[in-house]
Design an enzyme around this catalytic site. Sequence first.
Site, PDB file in Angstrom:
ATOM      1  N   LYS A  80       0.850  -1.195   0.000  1.00 55.65           N
ATOM      2  CA  LYS A  80       0.000   0.000   0.000  1.00 55.65           C
ATOM      3  C   LYS A  80       0.885   1.245   0.000  1.00 55.65           C
ATOM      4  O   LYS A  80       1.858   1.315   0.762  1.00 55.65           O
ATOM      5  CB  LYS A  80      -0.905  -0.008   1.236  1.00 55.65           C
ATOM      6  CG  LYS A  80      -1.943   1.114   1.260  1.00 55.65           C
ATOM      7  CD  LYS A  80      -2.800   1.034   2.524  1.00 55.65           C
ATOM      8  CE  LYS A  80      -3.924   2.050   2.523  1.00 55.65           C
ATOM      9  NZ  LYS A  80      -4.756   1.973   3.742  1.00 55.65           N
ATOM     10  N   SER A 155      -9.742   2.461   2.688  1.00 53.72           N
ATOM     11  CA  SER A 155      -8.853   3.165   1.792  1.00 53.72           C
ATOM     12  C   SER A 155      -7.930   2.249   0.988  1.00 53.72           C
ATOM     13  O   SER A 155      -7.417   2.651  -0.048  1.00 53.72           O
ATOM     14  CB  SER A 155      -7.982   4.139   2.596  1.00 53.72           C
ATOM     15  OG  SER A 155      -7.140   3.432   3.491  1.00 53.72           O
ATOM     16  N   SER A 179      -9.748  -0.045   6.835  1.00 52.16           N
ATOM     17  CA  SER A 179      -9.185   0.042   5.475  1.00 52.16           C
ATOM     18  C   SER A 179      -8.487  -1.197   4.953  1.00 52.16           C
ATOM     19  O   SER A 179      -8.118  -1.244   3.783  1.00 52.16           O
ATOM     20  CB  SER A 179      -8.221   1.220   5.390  1.00 52.16           C
ATOM     21  OG  SER A 179      -8.950   2.405   5.356  1.00 52.16           O
TER      22      SER A 179
END
Length: 509
Positions: A80, A155, A179
């Site tokens: 990420k 997210s 997330s």
Amino acid sequence: MSELTRHSAARLAEMLAAKEVTSVEVTQAHLDRIAEVDGNINAFLHVNTEEALAVAADVDKARAAGEDLPALAGVPIAIKDLIVTVGQPTTAGSKMLEGWMSPYDATVIKKIRAARMPMLGKTNLDEFAMGSSTEHSAYGPTRNPWDLSRIPGGSGGGSAAAVAAFEAPLALGTDTGGSIRQPAAVTGSVGVKPTYGGVSRYGAIAMASSLDQIGPVSRTVLDSALLHEVIGGHDPHDSTSLTDPVGSLVEAAKTGNVAGMRIGVINELQGEGYDEGVLARFHESLDLLRDAGAEIVEVSCPNFKYALGAYYLIMPSEASSNLAKYDGVRFGHRVLPAESPLTIERVMGATRAAGFGDEVKRRIILGTYALSAGYYDAYYGSAQKVRTLIQRDFDAAFAQADVLISPTSPVPAFKLGEKLNDPLAMYLNDVATIPANLAGIPGISIPGGLADGLPVGIQFLAPAREDARLYRAGHVLETLLEEKWGGPLLSQAPDLRQLSGAETTSGAK
Ligand code: GLN
């Protein structure tokens, strides 16, 4: 698509160890898959081709020389883009950090390097991890591999979509309010938020420091356990890092038995606001667990109704402070204003106005207000008290149950654009995941089946430091469900090639 991209990380590790395949072949197969489908998915902000292949070649050489290698050596992973990496840009999904290169590696990245796992690249996210759909990325939305007109959650939509689209067998995410788990739920993958402090946060760009936690994303429960063991453990660079050993998570993920386990159904995390299909899949899972010998008990957590409200005071408050450093002075984006004289306030104002997107600005304003003199006690102080009440709800629930269970997300993947202009509707997606962050406890989301052809996630929660229980319960439910479906849920995902011609909306690359 090469068959190699269909395998789990555990299976790839076995094949590599048996020298049935090389890491260069495995890594190249995933890079080819990225080249084939990521134009449609937009899971990756950066593809790390050269370095990934070099690491893979090194592992192959070491293996050929008979070196003793770590369990996941040669298995590729996606990261990420909130986690800092030497040699690859880190943007946090923001214009503010466009082109920025970190001078140091996050602790988890050091561990990935020590585990000799090739890094495929950096994945898309909502700007500074604020959002539930990945639409708040400054680099265009990521799309859900099950339906390109839908969101992949957020997210960490990039990490979940990459894993679900077979672009990577494993990925790292961060979970401040859901997330990792919510994107896993809506893409049919597995995602784990470890106990707060169980995985070092050093080098994860801070959103809300008392809630943030790095964790694994994968297609199987065992794969998440394998990765969790790689990234977990004490780190002197993180003052909130636990000193306890991580525990035998991989062993727990192979146990295959819930007989006598007390599983608590949280009354407050079902019913109103939950999609009918989501609830139907949830109840099927409960039946399967009951048939397998688990004792299903009902628990009540009356203060959960305040969790979302408390989160949206604590999270923005901490974020407003953490994001103050993006001032156009020390690093990152800088915009010089037209007005003169050029004061530091004007440079900061112009930089932050241009560098941050709407959602980030909304939260900075909210957090600054909640922390301002005169309001601090009424807002931040009250939210902290609610946080204690939620922790007590969990304590009471865990006196009655070994693990708790709920749907991960109240709804399956929604359409791109559907909630973009309605922040409150967007925030409601995390209603079932946020309590765990407020209490610091671990949670897992595993695929629970389909509602109208879209994945539904089932969440297990465990007491702090009892992450192993998640892997045990998660693996059992995964096995029971896969027996019922005749294979993994993701094998039912539509072939992306057929989706290639699907409508595309604005913002995609
Ligand atoms: N969707 C939640 C939010 O927007 C959670 C974000 C996260 O876990 N990083 O705050």
